[in-house]
Design a protein around this motif. Sequence first.
Motif, PDB file in Angstrom:
ATOM      1  N   SER A  50       0.882  -1.291   0.009  1.00 49.42           N
ATOM      2  CA  SER A  50       0.010  -0.111  -0.219  1.00 49.42           C
ATOM      3  C   SER A  50       0.903   1.206   0.024  1.00 49.42           C
ATOM      4  O   SER A  50       0.204   2.365  -0.251  1.00 49.42           O
ATOM      5  N   GLY A  51       2.275   1.030   0.382  1.00 47.35           N
ATOM      6  CA  GLY A  51       2.998   2.280   0.278  1.00 47.35           C
ATOM      7  C   GLY A  51       3.408   2.721   1.870  1.00 47.35           C
ATOM      8  O   GLY A  51       4.303   3.451   2.131  1.00 47.35           O
ATOM      9  N   ARG A  52       2.516   2.311   2.753  1.00 47.82           N
ATOM     10  CA  ARG A  52       2.901   2.352   4.189  1.00 47.82           C
ATOM     11  C   ARG A  52       4.063   1.759   4.673  1.00 47.82           C
ATOM     12  O   ARG A  52       4.480   0.760   4.183  1.00 47.82           O
ATOM     13  N   ARG A  53       4.560   2.672   5.639  1.00 39.01           N
ATOM     14  CA  ARG A  53       5.899   2.119   6.155  1.00 39.01           C
ATOM     15  C   ARG A  53       5.574   1.534   7.620  1.00 39.01           C
ATOM     16  O   ARG A  53       4.738   2.285   8.134  1.00 39.01           O
ATOM     17  N   TYR A  54       6.297   0.382   7.856  1.00 39.23           N
ATOM     18  CA  TYR A  54       5.965  -0.353   9.027  1.00 39.23           C
ATOM     19  C   TYR A  54       7.550  -0.311   9.710  1.00 39.23           C
ATOM     20  O   TYR A  54       8.314  -1.031   9.207  1.00 39.23           O
ATOM     21  N   VAL A  55       7.695   0.332  10.876  1.00 43.23           N
ATOM     22  CA  VAL A  55       8.828   0.234  11.588  1.00 43.23           C
ATOM     23  C   VAL A  55       8.633  -1.126  12.558  1.00 43.23           C
ATOM     24  O   VAL A  55       7.906  -1.395  13.388  1.00 43.23           O
ATOM     25  N   CYS A  56      10.018  -1.406  12.370  1.00 37.25           N
ATOM     26  CA  CYS A  56      10.274  -3.107  12.943  1.00 37.25           C
ATOM     27  C   CYS A  56      11.442  -2.880  13.954  1.00 37.25           C
ATOM     28  O   CYS A  56      12.663  -2.239  13.697  1.00 37.25           O
ATOM     29  N   SER A  57      11.270  -3.451  15.046  1.00 36.53           N
ATOM     30  CA  SER A  57      12.333  -3.635  15.905  1.00 36.53           C
ATOM     31  C   SER A  57      13.291  -5.038  15.458  1.00 36.53           C
ATOM     32  O   SER A  57      12.615  -6.023  14.970  1.00 36.53           O
ATOM     33  N   VAL A  58      14.556  -5.026  15.410  1.00 34.57           N
ATOM     34  CA  VAL A  58      15.278  -6.027  14.833  1.00 34.57           C
ATOM     35  C   VAL A  58      15.853  -6.708  16.028  1.00 34.57           C
ATOM     36  O   VAL A  58      16.521  -6.313  17.198  1.00 34.57           O
ATOM     37  N   PHE A  59      15.751  -8.188  15.693  1.00 32.18           N
ATOM     38  CA  PHE A  59      16.357  -9.197  16.714  1.00 32.18           C
ATOM     39  C   PHE A  59      17.281 -10.254  16.039  1.00 32.18           C
ATOM     40  O   PHE A  59      16.862 -10.733  14.917  1.00 32.18           O
ATOM     41  N   GLN A  60      18.437 -10.367  16.468  1.00 29.31           N
ATOM     42  CA  GLN A  60      19.272 -11.249  16.006  1.00 29.31           C
ATOM     43  C   GLN A  60      18.765 -12.710  15.943  1.00 29.31           C
ATOM     44  O   GLN A  60      17.951 -12.930  16.897  1.00 29.31           O
ATOM     45  N   SER A  61      19.137 -13.817  15.155  1.00 36.21           N
ATOM     46  CA  SER A  61      18.824 -15.039  15.204  1.00 36.21           C
ATOM     47  C   SER A  61      18.939 -15.560  16.570  1.00 36.21           C
ATOM     48  O   SER A  61      18.242 -16.522  17.257  1.00 36.21           O
ATOM     49  N   GLY A  62      19.756 -15.082  17.181  1.00 35.48           N
ATOM     50  CA  GLY A  62      20.121 -15.826  18.754  1.00 35.48           C
ATOM     51  C   GLY A  62      19.163 -15.235  19.679  1.00 35.48           C
ATOM     52  O   GLY A  62      19.215 -15.450  20.750  1.00 35.48           O
ATOM     53  N   GLU A  63      18.254 -14.297  19.327  1.00 31.87           N
ATOM     54  CA  GLU A  63      17.389 -13.883  20.336  1.00 31.87           C
ATOM     55  C   GLU A  63      16.000 -14.194  20.048  1.00 31.87           C
ATOM     56  O   GLU A  63      15.018 -13.703  20.247  1.00 31.87           O
ATOM     57  N   ASP A  64      15.855 -15.578  19.759  1.00 32.81           N
ATOM     58  CA  ASP A  64      14.726 -16.176  19.418  1.00 32.81           C
ATOM     59  C   ASP A  64      13.727 -16.309  20.426  1.00 32.81           C
ATOM     60  O   ASP A  64      12.628 -16.325  20.301  1.00 32.81           O
ATOM     61  N   SER A  65      14.384 -16.444  21.483  1.00 32.75           N
ATOM     62  CA  SER A  65      13.471 -16.604  22.821  1.00 32.75           C
ATOM     63  C   SER A  65      12.396 -15.408  22.863  1.00 32.75           C
ATOM     64  O   SER A  65      11.157 -15.548  23.248  1.00 32.75           O
ATOM     65  N   PHE A  66      13.230 -13.994  22.950  1.00 28.68           N
ATOM     66  CA  PHE A  66      12.255 -12.862  23.065  1.00 28.68           C
ATOM     67  C   PHE A  66      11.246 -12.828  21.911  1.00 28.68           C
ATOM     68  O   PHE A  66      10.030 -12.566  22.070  1.00 28.68           O
ATOM     69  N   ALA A  68       9.839 -15.297  20.312  1.00 29.54           N
ATOM     70  CA  ALA A  68       8.889 -16.418  20.484  1.00 29.54           C
ATOM     71  C   ALA A  68       7.835 -15.968  21.576  1.00 29.54           C
ATOM     72  O   ALA A  68       6.707 -16.383  21.604  1.00 29.54           O
ATOM     73  N   ASP A  69       8.248 -14.904  22.557  1.00 24.79           N
ATOM     74  CA  ASP A  69       7.278 -14.456  23.500  1.00 24.79           C
ATOM     75  C   ASP A  69       6.251 -13.468  22.996  1.00 24.79           C
ATOM     76  O   ASP A  69       5.271 -13.089  23.625  1.00 24.79           O
ATOM     77  N   VAL A  70       6.583 -12.669  21.804  1.00 28.80           N
ATOM     78  CA  VAL A  70       5.822 -11.869  21.118  1.00 28.80           C
ATOM     79  C   VAL A  70       4.427 -12.364  20.885  1.00 28.80           C
ATOM     80  O   VAL A  70       4.307 -13.641  20.233  1.00 28.80           O
ATOM     81  N   THR A  71       3.333 -11.747  21.315  1.00 29.21           N
ATOM     82  CA  THR A  71       1.788 -12.430  21.108  1.00 29.21           C
ATOM     83  C   THR A  71       0.935 -11.343  20.257  1.00 29.21           C
ATOM     84  O   THR A  71       0.028 -11.896  19.746  1.00 29.21           O
ATOM     85  N   ASN A  72       1.472 -10.215  20.100  1.00 27.44           N
ATOM     86  CA  ASN A  72       0.936  -9.242  18.962  1.00 27.44           C
ATOM     87  C   ASN A  72       1.671  -8.715  18.059  1.00 27.44           C
ATOM     88  O   ASN A  72       2.305  -7.493  18.498  1.00 27.44           O
TER      89      ASN A  72
END
Length: 133
Positions: A50-66, A68-72
């Motif tokens: 749509s052209g909308r920008r989505y700002v994301c937090s970046v986690f390295q592959s070693g931070e999988d446990s965090f 995995a806890d994201v629910t939304n």
Amino acid sequence: MYQPRYPSFSVFRRAFGHTLEDAGPRGQALQSLAETDALRSRFFSWRGASGRRYVCSVFQSGEDSFVADVTNGVVIGVAREGVTMRPVCVFLAQERDGRGLREIARELGVAEWHVHFCADAASLRDLSASLLN
């Protein structure tokens, strides 16, 4: 092309009346953080179909446990080939099946996870249409 096994994956070639090639750059670092060593690698923005920008937090592959806890949120698995970043999967965090993120990362070559918090199915569709082509 990888055939996803996750029910929330979507792949669209055409969205919102234009092809994906017309959408311009799909992702970029945040210009406002360019001068900060501590934060510039922790945030990235992706552009939806749509052209909308989505700002994301970046986690390295070693931070999988965090992650995995994201629910939304929308989770984007990103592979790196040198300095080139390539999204390889997009899914809603709350719809992830029982497979572990490490297994998904190993299978798809995910180097980092980009998470757009407080996202809904519409955001998933918009990002999937833009990123998974």
